[in-house]
Design a protein around this motif. Structure first.
Motif, mmCIF file in Angstrom:
data_model
loop_
_atom_site.group_PDB
_atom_site.id
_atom_site.type_symbol
_atom_site.label_atom_id
_atom_site.label_comp_id
_atom_site.label_asym_id
_atom_site.label_seq_id
_atom_site.Cartn_x
_atom_site.Cartn_y
_atom_site.Cartn_z
ATOM 1 N N ALA A 476 4.298 -3.926 10.226
ATOM 2 C CA ALA A 476 5.188 -2.898 10.773
ATOM 3 C C ALA A 476 5.436 -1.813 9.729
ATOM 4 C CB ALA A 476 6.504 -3.537 11.216
ATOM 5 N N ALA A 477 5.681 -2.223 8.483
ATOM 6 C CA ALA A 477 5.907 -1.242 7.410
ATOM 7 C C ALA A 477 4.661 -0.391 7.163
ATOM 8 C CB ALA A 477 6.316 -1.973 6.129
ATOM 9 N N TYR A 478 3.484 -0.969 7.406
ATOM 10 C CA TYR A 478 2.220 -0.258 7.178
ATOM 11 C C TYR A 478 2.048 0.934 8.128
ATOM 12 C CZ TYR A 478 -2.893 0.443 7.028
ATOM 13 O OH TYR A 478 -4.156 0.974 6.937
ATOM 14 N N LEU A 479 2.762 0.947 9.225
ATOM 15 C CA LEU A 479 2.649 2.056 10.179
ATOM 16 C C LEU A 479 2.797 3.411 9.497
ATOM 17 C CD1 LEU A 479 4.602 1.132 13.466
ATOM 18 C CD2 LEU A 479 2.181 1.752 13.258
ATOM 19 N N SER A 480 3.779 3.530 8.626
ATOM 20 C CA SER A 480 4.042 4.836 8.004
ATOM 21 C C SER A 480 3.041 5.162 6.896
ATOM 22 C CB SER A 480 5.463 4.866 7.430
ATOM 23 O OG SER A 480 5.625 3.867 6.439
ATOM 24 N N ALA A 481 2.356 4.138 6.345
ATOM 25 C CA ALA A 481 1.417 4.365 5.243
ATOM 26 C C ALA A 481 -0.022 4.485 5.720
ATOM 27 C CB ALA A 481 1.516 3.220 4.228
ATOM 28 N N ALA A 482 -0.295 4.068 6.964
ATOM 29 C CA ALA A 482 -1.670 3.969 7.458
ATOM 30 C C ALA A 482 -2.471 5.261 7.348
ATOM 31 C CB ALA A 482 -1.664 3.464 8.897
ATOM 32 N N PRO A 483 -1.873 6.419 7.554
ATOM 33 C CA PRO A 483 -2.701 7.632 7.448
ATOM 34 C C PRO A 483 -3.302 7.860 6.059
ATOM 35 C CG PRO A 483 -0.655 8.091 8.631
ATOM 36 C CD PRO A 483 -0.507 6.734 8.035
ATOM 37 N N ASP A 484 -2.726 7.230 5.033
ATOM 38 C CA ASP A 484 -3.136 7.521 3.657
ATOM 39 C C ASP A 484 -3.958 6.426 2.995
ATOM 40 O OD1 ASP A 484 -1.650 9.941 3.742
ATOM 41 O OD2 ASP A 484 0.172 8.789 3.357
ATOM 42 N N THR A 485 -4.005 5.211 3.554
ATOM 43 C CA THR A 485 -4.698 4.106 2.900
ATOM 44 C C THR A 485 -5.116 3.074 3.931
ATOM 45 O OG1 THR A 485 -4.496 2.388 1.196
ATOM 46 C CG2 THR A 485 -2.531 2.887 2.460
ATOM 47 N N ASP A 486 -6.202 2.343 3.624
ATOM 48 C CA ASP A 486 -6.584 1.264 4.528
ATOM 49 C C ASP A 486 -5.718 0.045 4.244
ATOM 50 O OD1 ASP A 486 -7.609 0.010 2.249
ATOM 51 O OD2 ASP A 486 -9.695 0.448 2.744
ATOM 52 N N LEU A 487 -5.810 -0.956 5.113
ATOM 53 C CA LEU A 487 -4.899 -2.097 5.008
ATOM 54 C C LEU A 487 -5.106 -2.865 3.709
ATOM 55 C CD1 LEU A 487 -2.736 -3.896 6.271
ATOM 56 C CD2 LEU A 487 -4.559 -5.137 7.470
ATOM 57 N N SER A 488 -6.351 -3.088 3.316
ATOM 58 C CA SER A 488 -6.610 -3.832 2.086
ATOM 59 C C SER A 488 -6.036 -3.097 0.877
ATOM 60 C CB SER A 488 -8.113 -4.051 1.903
ATOM 61 O OG SER A 488 -8.373 -4.773 0.725
ATOM 62 N N GLY A 489 -6.216 -1.779 0.819
ATOM 63 C CA GLY A 489 -5.663 -1.002 -0.279
ATOM 64 C C GLY A 489 -4.154 -1.027 -0.292
ATOM 65 N N TYR A 490 -3.540 -0.965 0.891
ATOM 66 C CA TYR A 490 -2.084 -1.006 0.993
ATOM 67 C C TYR A 490 -1.542 -2.324 0.440
ATOM 68 C CZ TYR A 490 2.525 -1.174 3.265
ATOM 69 O OH TYR A 490 3.869 -1.285 3.534
ATOM 70 N N LEU A 491 -2.200 -3.423 0.798
ATOM 71 C CA LEU A 491 -1.737 -4.720 0.324
ATOM 72 C C LEU A 491 -1.944 -4.868 -1.181
ATOM 73 C CD1 LEU A 491 -3.053 -7.059 3.186
ATOM 74 C CD2 LEU A 491 -0.741 -6.162 2.869
ATOM 75 N N ASN A 492 -3.112 -4.495 -1.667
ATOM 76 C CA ASN A 492 -3.418 -4.658 -3.085
ATOM 77 C C ASN A 492 -2.579 -3.744 -3.974
ATOM 78 O OD1 ASN A 492 -5.439 -6.681 -3.141
ATOM 79 N ND2 ASN A 492 -6.944 -5.220 -2.383
ATOM 80 N N ASP A 493 -2.477 -2.483 -3.574
ATOM 81 C CA ASP A 493 -1.876 -1.475 -4.452
ATOM 82 C C ASP A 493 -0.361 -1.378 -4.319
ATOM 83 O OD1 ASP A 493 -4.475 -0.925 -5.183
ATOM 84 O OD2 ASP A 493 -4.677 0.772 -3.813
ATOM 85 N N ARG A 494 0.168 -1.869 -3.221
ATOM 86 C CA ARG A 494 1.617 -1.744 -3.020
ATOM 87 C C ARG A 494 2.289 -3.105 -2.859
ATOM 88 N NH1 ARG A 494 2.309 3.607 0.944
ATOM 89 N NH2 ARG A 494 0.508 4.767 0.123
ATOM 90 N N VAL A 495 1.986 -3.791 -1.784
ATOM 91 C CA VAL A 495 2.742 -4.998 -1.437
ATOM 92 C C VAL A 495 2.563 -6.104 -2.481
ATOM 93 C CG1 VAL A 495 3.092 -6.785 0.301
ATOM 94 C CG2 VAL A 495 2.613 -4.425 1.013
#
Length: 535
Positions: A476-495
């Motif tokens: 759900a939180a990824y919704l706002s970040a999705a335009p800028d990064t793919d899911l794997s990058g979001y998890l690795n680089d942020r979460v």
């Protein structure tokens, strides 16, 4: 968990700078509130216990129980927020819903449920699954939604001509909250095969199915019955006034909150363990147990032990799914807990598990010749259409509490290991395996035994106990970040950027011991089959 004393956190909750995840598991509905801080820090949780029912030889949950349970879990979360932070949430930045995958929820043109919900535990779809596996050239497991639909067609069930919409439990709840008939691609991949190139239902297989059934599915093509499949990060609707009232009858929750695509528990488990990139994998243990390995190439052969599903981003995953997980283990723990109470020394549930799990560490590496089968329901990988939980030993075995508990823990991983050996034979590469689920809360026990069963390092993170509810909150939180990064990058680089992991390497004695146990386990399946025929 946040300490609750931070005024900034209170302000963030009131402003909706948070994400809410709700997951409907097999025995518990959990709600998890996370901060919009990049790391998805857990702020509060809520839960509600529930159980499936075996009615007319069908495993089911009533839809009334679905909604009363969701409301109870949400109210429990709100109470936790109020206790910790002194405020009541009225909005969230985003909401996500996940649930156990597969099964059969069929609705008519008036959006009325046609037959009681048939869950993933039902294994009565053998003829349909076999016919579809041959037709599609890919494994169609018994629990998949298309197998349930096709079995209903083969059995000429009277409701079939009225079917106008099929969905999963997560898809159903999301539909009622938003009015949109959509589903996350990972959950969709447990309904019908997905084309890795389009990240949507396989068009050629849809065509084959329509040609197969012809007018046995009057007035409908299969594509017209299925929910729209969406990859992670795609907008999937907003909370309606009716949906807000379903979650929070008090009226405090405001509509208009965006929702992410609803996902299955397999997909949220992958997110919760940062296992969405190729050559990563995870094991999720609850009422069922399954392993997911993200593939870097397609499998060479069709294996009845292996499902091919996808990550929430649509990448192919090999899934070893076992219908039976930790329920039988929990039943034994409950009996030991009752013994303690009857002896005048009552012990709380968590302490019972902790004592029993640690005792298992003292057991022999092969569990002393004891065998434990956790099959409450049918288990296709083991060739069982119905379940018969059994504890078996030979006269020369060593019956001690330590060996008994090690056998019970090994038994949770038994059928899973049969499937994982098939993947090993395919040459599937695995760099890391993460584990999550309540049985991994006792440090160094189930995690160690799983490492021995897989002969691979097993990691457990801080999110292991929250599991899929946290995973869907992250989506759900990824919704706002999705335009800028793919899911794997979001998890690795942020979460997971600063995540702490506890990694256990396989112990050679455990590897050898479990291998000996598994040889006996495989041979002892003949006893299981005899029990299903006799009892």
């Amino acid at each position: 968990m946040h300490d609750g004393a931070d005024g900034t956190t209170r302000d963030a909750i009131l402003a909706g700078r948070t994400a809410l995840g709700i997951e409907l598991g097999s025995t518990r509905i959990k709600a998890c509130l996370v901060a919009d801080d990049g790391a998805a820090t857990v702020l509060a949780v809520g839960s509600h216990e529930w159980e499936n029912r075996f009615v007319d030889r069908v495993w089911t949950y009533s839809l009334d129980d679905v909604w009363s349970g969701i409301r109870s879990a949400y109210a429990d979360l709100v109470a936790d927020v109020t206790r910790r932070y002194g405020v009541r949430p009225e909005t969230f930045g985003a909401i996500g819903v996940s649930a156990m995958m597969h099964g059969y929820l069929a609705f008519d043109a008036a959006d009325e449920l046609l037959v009681p919900f048939r869950t993933w535990r039902n294994t009565t779809t053998g003829p349909a699954a076999t016919e579809l596996t041959d037709l599609f050239g890919t494994n169609i497991p018994l629990r998949w939604s298309i197998a349930h639909l096709h079995q209903a067609i083969l059995d000429e069930e009277p409701h079939v001509p009225q079917v106008r919409f099929l969905t999963t439990l997560a898809g159903y709840v999301h539909w009622r909250l938003t009015g949109r008939k959509v589903i996350g691609v990972g959950d969709a991949s447990g309904m019908f095969p997905i084309d890795a190139a389009t990240r949507d239902y396989d068009a050629e297989l849809l065509r084959r199915y329509d040609a197969l059934v012809g007018d046995r599915l009057p007035g409908a093509s299969l594509a017209g019955l299925l929910p729209e499949a969406l990859v992670a990060g795609r907008p999937a609707g907003e909370l309606t006034s009716e949906g807000a009232a379903l979650l929070d009858p008090s009226g405090a929750l405001r509509p208009g909150i965006p929702l992410c695509p609803p996902e299955g528990d397999a997909g949220t488990g992958m997110v919760a363990t940062n296992s969405v990139a190729p050559r990563t994998g995870n094991v999720s243990a609850g009422t069922s147990i399954f392993a997911m390995v993200v593939l870097d190439r397609a499998l060479e052969s069709v294996h009845h032990e292996i499902d091919v599903v996808t990550t929430p981003a649509g990448d192919l995953v090999a899934m070893v799914h076992c219908n039976n997980g930790a329920s039988e283990l929990a039943a034994w723990a409950g009996m030991f807990g009752r013994f303690a109470a009857a002896a005048g020394t009552p012990v709380d549930v968590d302490a019972v598990f902790d004592v029993l799990f640690r005792e298992a560490l003292e057991g022999e590496a092969d569990a002393g010749g004891l065998l434990a089968y956790n099959h409450l329901a049918g288990e296709p990988i083991a060739g069982l259409s119905e379940g018969r939980p059994l504890f078996v030993r030979t006269p020369d075995s060593s019956l001690t509490l330590a060996n008994f508990m090690r056998a019970q823990l090994y038994g949770v991983f038994g059928t899973l290991s049969l499937g994982m050996r098939v993947l090993s034979g395919e040459g599937v590469a695995l760099e890391r395996m993460f584990a999550h689920g309540g049985m991994f809360r006792t440090a160094g026990v189930a995690q160690r035994f799983l490492a021995g069963a897989l002969d691979a390092p097993v990691a457990v993170g801080e999110s292991a106990a929250e599991g899929g509810a946290w995973g869907i909150a992250v989506l759900a939180a990824y919704l706002s970040a999705a335009p800028d990064t793919d899911l794997s990058g979001y998890l690795n680089d942020r979460v997971f950027r600063n995540a702490t992991l506890d990694v256990v390497e396989p112990n050679p004695e455990d590897v050898a011991g479990f291998s000996a146990f598994l040889d006996h386990y495989r041979a002892g399946l003949a006893v299981e089959r005899a029990a299903t025929e006799a009892l």
